[in-house]
Design a protein around this motif. Structure first.
Motif, PDB file in Angstrom:
ATOM      1  N   MET A  11       0.825  -1.211   0.000  1.00  0.00           N
ATOM      2  CA  MET A  11       0.000   0.000   0.000  1.00  0.00           C
ATOM      3  C   MET A  11       0.860   1.262   0.000  1.00  0.00           C
ATOM      4  SD  MET A  11      -3.219  -0.705   2.461  1.00  0.00           S
ATOM      5  CE  MET A  11      -4.640  -1.598   1.901  1.00  0.00           C
ATOM      6  N   ARG A  12       1.903   1.261   0.815  1.00  0.00           N
ATOM      7  CA  ARG A  12       2.816   2.415   0.855  1.00  0.00           C
ATOM      8  C   ARG A  12       3.484   2.624  -0.499  1.00  0.00           C
ATOM      9  NH1 ARG A  12       5.509   0.354   4.765  1.00  0.00           N
ATOM     10  NH2 ARG A  12       4.723   0.325   6.426  1.00  0.00           N
ATOM     11  N   ALA A  13       3.900   1.535  -1.091  1.00  0.00           N
ATOM     12  CA  ALA A  13       4.592   1.622  -2.385  1.00  0.00           C
ATOM     13  C   ALA A  13       3.675   2.184  -3.467  1.00  0.00           C
ATOM     14  CB  ALA A  13       5.126   0.259  -2.802  1.00  0.00           C
ATOM     15  N   LEU A  14       2.425   1.779  -3.455  1.00  0.00           N
ATOM     16  CA  LEU A  14       1.500   2.195  -4.510  1.00  0.00           C
ATOM     17  C   LEU A  14       0.748   3.488  -4.178  1.00  0.00           C
ATOM     18  CD1 LEU A  14       0.080  -1.288  -5.540  1.00  0.00           C
ATOM     19  CD2 LEU A  14       1.857   0.070  -6.676  1.00  0.00           C
ATOM     20  N   ALA A  15       0.945   4.023  -2.981  1.00  0.00           N
ATOM     21  CA  ALA A  15       0.251   5.253  -2.585  1.00  0.00           C
ATOM     22  C   ALA A  15       0.771   6.474  -3.340  1.00  0.00           C
ATOM     23  CB  ALA A  15       0.396   5.477  -1.078  1.00  0.00           C
ATOM     24  N   ASP A  16       2.024   6.452  -3.724  1.00  0.00           N
ATOM     25  CA  ASP A  16       2.630   7.588  -4.429  1.00  0.00           C
ATOM     26  C   ASP A  16       2.273   7.530  -5.910  1.00  0.00           C
ATOM     27  OD1 ASP A  16       5.115   8.615  -6.112  1.00  0.00           O
ATOM     28  OD2 ASP A  16       5.086   9.701  -4.200  1.00  0.00           O
ATOM     29  N   PRO A  17       1.684   8.607  -6.462  1.00  0.00           N
ATOM     30  CA  PRO A  17       1.266   8.581  -7.873  1.00  0.00           C
ATOM     31  C   PRO A  17       2.415   8.383  -8.858  1.00  0.00           C
ATOM     32  CG  PRO A  17       0.581  10.637  -6.799  1.00  0.00           C
ATOM     33  CD  PRO A  17       1.323   9.832  -5.793  1.00  0.00           C
ATOM     34  N   THR A  18       3.574   8.976  -8.571  1.00  0.00           N
ATOM     35  CA  THR A  18       4.717   8.797  -9.474  1.00  0.00           C
ATOM     36  C   THR A  18       5.195   7.356  -9.433  1.00  0.00           C
ATOM     37  OG1 THR A  18       5.376  11.095  -9.108  1.00  0.00           O
ATOM     38  CG2 THR A  18       7.040   9.618 -10.045  1.00  0.00           C
ATOM     39  N   ARG A  19       5.231   6.790  -8.246  1.00  0.00           N
ATOM     40  CA  ARG A  19       5.672   5.403  -8.113  1.00  0.00           C
ATOM     41  C   ARG A  19       4.692   4.462  -8.803  1.00  0.00           C
ATOM     42  NH1 ARG A  19       6.104   5.041  -2.717  1.00  0.00           N
ATOM     43  NH2 ARG A  19       7.982   6.286  -2.859  1.00  0.00           N
TER      44      ARG A  19
END
Length: 109
Positions: A11-19
């Motif tokens: 969830m943390r990894a995919l929370a960032d729009p650029t990531r």
């Protein structure tokens, strides 16, 4: 990592729009390098590398070094903890909405 830690990492990894955009680009390609990901993105190579590091730690991408280049590919099984979590709560909410629907029909015939 225990299941909750895996879910949090994904969830943390995919929370960032650029990531998320980087992850989507990796998914669209069999394998892709940092240079290819950087091209036309408006993001620095260093930033792309950091995003890939986070995605790798979450189990969403894998790397394959070849000479001076490192190729990244998607690891779909990395999404499994999140999918399992969503399935669990999907059942929970479907049951709750069904109960609410029944209750509302009883209240307002």
């Amino acid at each position: 990592m225990i299941e909750a830690d895996l879910i949090n990492a994904v969830m943390r990894a995919l929370a960032d729009p650029t990531r998320r955009a980087v992850f989507e680009q990796v998914i669209e390609n069999q394998e892709i390098t940092v240079v290819e990901l950087t091209r036309g993105s408006g993001v620095t190579q260093g930033a792309i590398s950091q995003h890939l590091k986070t995605l790798k730690q979450a189990g969403l991408v894998a790397e394959r070094p070849e000479g001076r280049k490192v190729y990244y590919r998607a690891q779909p099984e990395g999404l499994e903890p999140l999918v399992n979590w969503m399935d669990h709560y999907g059942v929970f909410w479907r049951e709750r909405f069904a109960n609410l629907r029944t209750l509302l029909k009883e209240i307002d015939p």
